[in-house]
Structures are given as structure tokens and as C-alpha cells.
Design an enzyme around this catalytic site. Structure first.
Site, mmCIF file in Angstrom:
data_model
loop_
_atom_site.group_PDB
_atom_site.id
_atom_site.type_symbol
_atom_site.label_atom_id
_atom_site.label_comp_id
_atom_site.label_asym_id
_atom_site.label_seq_id
_atom_site.Cartn_x
_atom_site.Cartn_y
_atom_site.Cartn_z
ATOM 1 N N HIS A 307 0.628 -9.386 1.550
ATOM 2 C CA HIS A 307 0.548 -10.142 2.802
ATOM 3 C C HIS A 307 1.223 -9.343 3.896
ATOM 4 C CE1 HIS A 307 0.795 -13.431 5.662
ATOM 5 N NE2 HIS A 307 -0.164 -13.977 4.956
ATOM 6 N N ASP A 364 -4.082 -17.293 -1.580
ATOM 7 C CA ASP A 364 -5.430 -17.290 -2.132
ATOM 8 C C ASP A 364 -5.478 -17.040 -3.632
ATOM 9 O OD1 ASP A 364 -6.867 -17.825 0.200
ATOM 10 O OD2 ASP A 364 -6.580 -15.777 0.896
HETATM 11 N N1 CMC Z 1 -3.820 -4.272 -3.925
HETATM 12 C C1 CMC Z 1 -3.397 -2.991 -3.994
HETATM 13 N N2 CMC Z 1 -2.676 -2.374 -3.036
HETATM 14 C C2 CMC Z 1 -2.377 -3.102 -1.956
HETATM 15 C C3 CMC Z 1 -2.758 -4.435 -1.811
HETATM 16 C C4 CMC Z 1 -3.504 -5.023 -2.849
HETATM 17 N N3 CMC Z 1 -3.912 -6.290 -2.763
HETATM 18 N N4 CMC Z 1 -2.330 -4.893 -0.625
HETATM 19 C C5 CMC Z 1 -1.680 -3.875 -0.034
HETATM 20 N N5 CMC Z 1 -1.700 -2.786 -0.843
HETATM 21 C C6 CMC Z 1 -1.035 -1.501 -0.591
HETATM 22 C C7 CMC Z 1 -1.786 -0.674 0.411
HETATM 23 O O1 CMC Z 1 -2.738 0.165 -0.213
HETATM 24 C C8 CMC Z 1 -0.673 0.102 1.065
HETATM 25 O O2 CMC Z 1 -0.295 1.131 0.180
HETATM 26 P P1 CMC Z 1 0.281 2.537 0.789
HETATM 27 O O3 CMC Z 1 1.544 2.165 1.511
HETATM 28 O O4 CMC Z 1 0.487 3.407 -0.398
HETATM 29 O O5 CMC Z 1 -0.792 3.045 1.709
HETATM 30 C C9 CMC Z 1 0.481 -0.900 1.107
HETATM 31 O O6 CMC Z 1 0.236 -1.786 0.005
HETATM 32 C C10 CMC Z 1 0.559 -1.704 2.397
HETATM 33 O O7 CMC Z 1 -0.717 -2.283 2.616
HETATM 34 P P2 CMC Z 1 -1.341 -2.531 4.042
HETATM 35 O O8 CMC Z 1 -2.826 -2.552 3.930
HETATM 36 O O9 CMC Z 1 -0.724 -1.619 5.049
HETATM 37 O O10 CMC Z 1 -0.798 -3.983 4.323
HETATM 38 P P3 CMC Z 1 -1.354 -4.962 5.418
HETATM 39 O O11 CMC Z 1 -0.196 -5.759 5.856
HETATM 40 O O12 CMC Z 1 -2.115 -4.207 6.455
HETATM 41 O O13 CMC Z 1 -2.415 -5.878 4.623
HETATM 42 C C11 CMC Z 1 -3.351 -7.595 3.316
HETATM 43 C C12 CMC Z 1 -2.149 -7.158 4.182
HETATM 44 C C13 CMC Z 1 -3.201 -9.070 2.963
HETATM 45 C C14 CMC Z 1 -4.652 -7.426 4.114
HETATM 46 C C15 CMC Z 1 -3.386 -6.706 2.037
HETATM 47 O O14 CMC Z 1 -2.213 -6.916 1.268
HETATM 48 C C16 CMC Z 1 -4.614 -6.973 1.181
HETATM 49 O O15 CMC Z 1 -5.653 -6.366 1.397
HETATM 50 N N6 CMC Z 1 -4.538 -7.931 0.172
HETATM 51 C C17 CMC Z 1 -5.698 -8.278 -0.588
HETATM 52 C C18 CMC Z 1 -6.563 -9.300 0.179
HETATM 53 C C19 CMC Z 1 -5.923 -10.662 0.221
HETATM 54 O O16 CMC Z 1 -5.457 -11.184 -0.781
HETATM 55 N N7 CMC Z 1 -5.951 -11.290 1.423
HETATM 56 C C20 CMC Z 1 -5.431 -12.640 1.631
HETATM 57 C C21 CMC Z 1 -4.185 -12.634 2.462
HETATM 58 S S1 CMC Z 1 -3.384 -14.265 2.455
HETATM 59 C C22 CMC Z 1 -4.503 -15.296 3.263
HETATM 60 C C23 CMC Z 1 -4.427 -15.119 4.716
HETATM 61 O O17 CMC Z 1 -3.574 -15.770 5.331
HETATM 62 O O18 CMC Z 1 -5.202 -14.343 5.266
#
Ligand code: CMC
Length: 429
Positions: A307, A364
Site C-alpha cells: 500500500h 483487498d
Molecule cells: N508484490 C510485489 N512487489 C511489490 C508489491 C506487490 N504487491 N507492491 C509493491 N512491491 C514492491 C515494488 O516492486 C517496489 O520494489 P522496489 O523498491 O524493489 O522497486 C516496492 O515494493 C515499492 O513499490 P511501489 O510500486 O513503489 O509502491 P507504490 O506505493 O507505488 O504502490 C501499490 C502501492 C498498492 C500500487 C502496490 O503495492 C501494488 O501494486 N500492490 C498490488 C496491487 C494491490 O493490491 N492494490 C490494492 C491497494 S489497496 C486498495 C486501494 O485502496 O486501492
């Protein structure tokens, strides 16, 4: 003068005020940055950018706190209804009995769709994703209420539009399901609560009336409340951005539905269950999926983990996980996917990759399993998220419209394209 922050550019010092919220979180107010320095800030994904001040929802990602208008989500889940929570979010206070009755009274009228809207449904392909249909239908409501499209609504007009949207998203969502099933739409039923009506319109047929089950009604009440607002997330920011151009509430909400659809946001609940099914189909090899999610050369992610704001267990996930196991027991449902989910979570929470990045289960991760146990098809999960999020979107649109500091949302950019060059006629390229 209070706390300030200094930026030194080319040896010259510029000072900016620090502002503090009621929960002591701080921000450097750089609204005057470009005018005074000609620089802008660059913040990919807006991870450090406060787009607005807001008094609706407080969350602290490190401490796993979530409060609506100051009231902890745990208390709201325990005691409130979805409609009362909607009132709280939109108007800022818990309603008195008479305020709640007045708010809810027009819902029965607004559940009903204009007969012409049925033509819009008829023209949509049965196999289309229900979120596409929901987004279109929310926007198409604007066609039926031309008097509510002006830039500023009176209090009464706003109240009417808010009640209209909350009621209509219920009916339209149920109709998207009926459309997918190729079944006739079911009329709302007088005397039914918001959630009973939703279940009735989803699952009753001409031949058989759906019998509402208390456990299912209670589960949906809690899920809708837990999804009701989450401050400046992607869909809410979209609603605010669209509304900042003075677009009407229907159009702004429709943009929110579209933003929510994405698998990184509200579409994740659908993707979680699809991921668990994939793990099951592959013989339950959880490690293989974890390895893919960790592989830098693979864009694959574990859905339902991570998140932007929560760097600790998502408090909504804590509540949902507890409920999930209880609901399965009460309904006597067994689902091998729950077992896979529990094992996957246990492994992830011990895995250095996820621990270092503070990736915990989010809202989720378990919600989809509850929806599945209730009999809702996977493709409809984001639609249920949208029903839950409706009061939050409405509350933010209202807050933005009433804020005298609001301006049209218009981020800047750092241009990285070609510098000036001449046009080349087509026969010389
Ligand atoms: N699986 C594997 N790696 C992950 C995941 C995941 N679900 N989420 C983040 N990472 C890694 C990402 O690859 C990155 O690694 P590195 O630092 O080595 O490059 C690091 O963690 C930080 O990720 P980010 O993409 O910079 O984080 P963000 O804050 O931009 O994204 C997120 C947040 C929710 C989009 C992401 O965690 C994700 O894609 N999760 C899976 C989709 C999901 O479950 N979404 C629902 C969110 S809750 C409902 C809502 O309110 O929207």
C-alpha cells in the site's frame, strides 16, 4: 513566524511556511515556489505531495490508524450503518435520528431507474466488464438531471444529488450483474434496507425471491463501511481533479469509478481471487508465485499486498480477515482459496523481500473471499468497492467545492522531449 523550511537555489535562500494538521502531520507549503524561484517540484506518483487540506479521513500508515471524521474505523464498523457512515463522511457529524430519516427518506424513490436508462443497458454488450458499464451509467445520470449540472449547487440540490447517487449506484450495480447474467432487472422493494435491497436486486429472479441472510447483510455492511473513504487515493483524487474543473458531480463520480477499476487500486480484489485460483490450478505452488513477484525482470505482483500509505498491517485488512473466517464458519462455506490465502500471507510476512519493503496484506486481500462466499462473481468485486466508496467521493467533491482555496487541478511537468526543430514535409522524411 512559526516553523519554516529553507531552500537554497544558486546560493539564494528562500523560506517557505510549514503548516501542521490537527494530528500534527506537517507539510512545507510550496504554493509560492514557482512564482518566487521559477522552479517546480517533481514528485512521481505524488507520494510526497499534499494536494489539499482535508477534514474527512485521517490515516496513519505507520501506526495502522484509520478514522472517519475523527472516529476510529473499528467503532464505526461495530456500531454504524452504511447510510449513517455516508452521512458522517459527507456532512462531518453523526446525524440525529431525524437528520438520518430525512437523509434516507428519498432513497426509495431514487432506487428506481428512469425507464429510458434501460435502453442504455440494452445497448451494452453482455460480456463487457461491469465497471465500464457502471462508469458509463453514473455519467449518463447527468442526462436525466440537467438542472443539477450547474457549477454550484444549493444545499438542497446537493443533498438531492448525493442521495440520488448513493441510491442509484446500488440499483445500477445490481443491474450490471443482471445484465451479465442475461436476466431481467428486479425492482427495488419497499421497506428494505440499503443492503437488503442490493441483495434483492442482485439475486431475486422473476421465479424466486432472494431471502436475505443476516450474516451476509452484516458482512456487506462492514465491507461497504470499510471501503467508504480512504482520503486522497487514486479514485478520490480523480473525482477531485475532474470536479476542480467545475464538472458536475455525476461526471466526477464516473471518473472515480474508472480510476477505481484499475488492478492496482479497486480492481485488486478481483485480481486477488484470480491469483489464488491460479495458484490453486498450478497445484498450490505458492513459492513459485512469490518468486515471480520478487523477480525484477517480471512485472508480476502479488495482488492484495502493499500500500502506498500503510507501512504496517492495513487496519481494514485486520478487520476483514477476522470476519472472513467467522463468516465462512457461520455460512458453513469451505473454500480451498482461503487456505491458500492464509498460507500465502504467512509466507509473505516471513519473506525478507516483503518485510524490507513493508508489504502487508491490504483491504483487498480477504474482501474478495467474502464476496465469493456470498455468491458474488469475481468480476463484480470492484463494483462492490465502488458502492462502498461512493460516500467518500461525494464527501470529497463537496469539500473541494466549498473550499475557497480550491483551484483547478493542473500539475506541471519537466519537459524531456525534443528541443525546437523544423517540420519536415512527408516526401522528405
Ligand atoms: N508484490 C510485489 N512487489 C511489490 C508489491 C506487490 N504487491 N507492491 C509493491 N512491491 C514492491 C515494488 O516492486 C517496489 O520494489 P522496489 O523498491 O524493489 O522497486 C516496492 O515494493 C515499492 O513499490 P511501489 O510500486 O513503489 O509502491 P507504490 O506505493 O507505488 O504502490 C501499490 C502501492 C498498492 C500500487 C502496490 O503495492 C501494488 O501494486 N500492490 C498490488 C496491487 C494491490 O493490491 N492494490 C490494492 C491497494 S489497496 C486498495 C486501494 O485502496 O486501492
Amino acid at each position: 513566524m512559526g516553523e519554516t523550511a529553507k531552500i537554497i537555489l544558486n546560493g539564494q535562500e528562500y523560506e517557505f511556511p510549514v503548516i501542521e494538521g490537527t494530528e500534527k502531520e506537517k507539510a512545507i507549503d510550496i504554493s509560492a515556489l514557482r512564482a518566487t524561484t521559477s522552479y517546480i517540484t517533481l514528485d512521481n506518483g505524488f507520494g510526497n505531495t499534499g494536494a489539499t487540506k482535508s477534514a474527512i479521513t485521517f490515516l496513519n500508515g505507520e501506526k495502522a490508524i484509520l478514522r472517519y471524521r475523527g472516529i476510529p474505523i473499528e467503532q464505526i464498523c461495530e456500531h454504524s450503518t452504511f447510510i449513517e457512515t455516508s452521512y458522517l463522511l459527507i456532512y462531518g457529524e453523526l446525524p440525529t435520528k431525524s437528520e438520518l430519516e430525512k437523509f434516507e427518506a428519498p432513497f426509495e424513490k431514487y432506487y428506481k431507474l428512469h425507464p429510458d436508462m434501460l435502453n442504455c443497458f440494452a445497448g451494452y454488450p453482455q460480456a463487457g466488464h461491469p465497471m465500464g458499464l457502471l462508469s458509463s451509467m453514473m455519467c449518463s445520470l447527468s442526462g436525466y438531471y440537467p438542472e443539477l449540472l450547474k457549477p454550484s449547487l444549493s444545499d438542497d440540490e446537493f443533498e438531492e444529488t448525493a442521495a440520488e447517487l448513493l441510491a442509484k449506484v446500488n440499483t445500477i450495480s445490481a443491474c450490471t450483474f443482471k445484465k451479465m447474467q442475461g436476466q431481467d432487472f428486479v425492482e427495488p422493494k419497499e421497506g428494505y434496507s440499503y443492503i437488503e435491497n442490493f441483495l434483492h436486486m442482485m439475486f431475486s429472479t422473476r421465479e424466486k425471491e432472494y431471502e436475505c441472510n443476516e450474516t451476509i447483510v452484516a458482512a456487506l455492511r462492514k465491507l461497504f463501511i470499510l471501503h467508504a473513504d480512504h482520503e486522497q487515493n487514486c479514485s478520490t483524487s480523480s473525482v477531485r481533479l475532474v470536479g476542480s474543473s467545475w464538472a458536475n458531480l455525476f461526471a466526477s463520480i464516473s471518473a472515480g469509478v474508472s480510476a477505481l477499476w484499475g488492478p492496482l487500486h479497486g480492481g485488486a480484489n478481483q485480481k486477488v481471487v484470480e491469483m489464488l485460483e491460479e495458484i490453486q490450478a498450478s497445484g498450490g505452488d505458492i513459492d513459485k508465485f512469490i518468486a515471480r513477484a520478487k523477480d525484477k525482470n517480471d512485472t508480476y505482483r502479488l495482488m492484495g499486498f502493499g500500500h502506498r500509505v500503510y507501512k504496517n498491517y492495513d487496519p481494514r485488512a485486520t478487520i476483514i480477515k477476522k470476519d472472513c473466517e467467522r463468516i465462512f464458519d457461520t455460512l458453513g462455506v469451505t473454500d480451498p482459496l482461503l487456505d491458500i490465502a492464509l498460507k500465502l500471507e504467512a509466507k509473505v510476512l516471513r519473506d525478507d523481500y516483503f518485510v524490507e519493503r513493508k508489504l502487508y496484506p491490504n483491504v483487498d486481500f480477504y474482501s474478495g473471499l467474502i464476496y465469493k462466499a456470498i455468491g458474488i462473481p469475481t468480476v463484480m468485486f470492484p463494483v462492490l468497492f465502488a458502492i462502498g466508496r461512493m460516500p467518500g467521493w461525494i464527501a470529497h467533491w463537496k469539500e473541494m467545492k466549498e473550499n475557497p482555496e480550491s483551484r483547478i487541478g493542473r500539475p506541471r511537468q519537466i519537459y524531456t522531449g525534443s528541443t525546437e526543430r523544423d517540420y519536415v514535409p512527408i516526401d522528405q522524411r
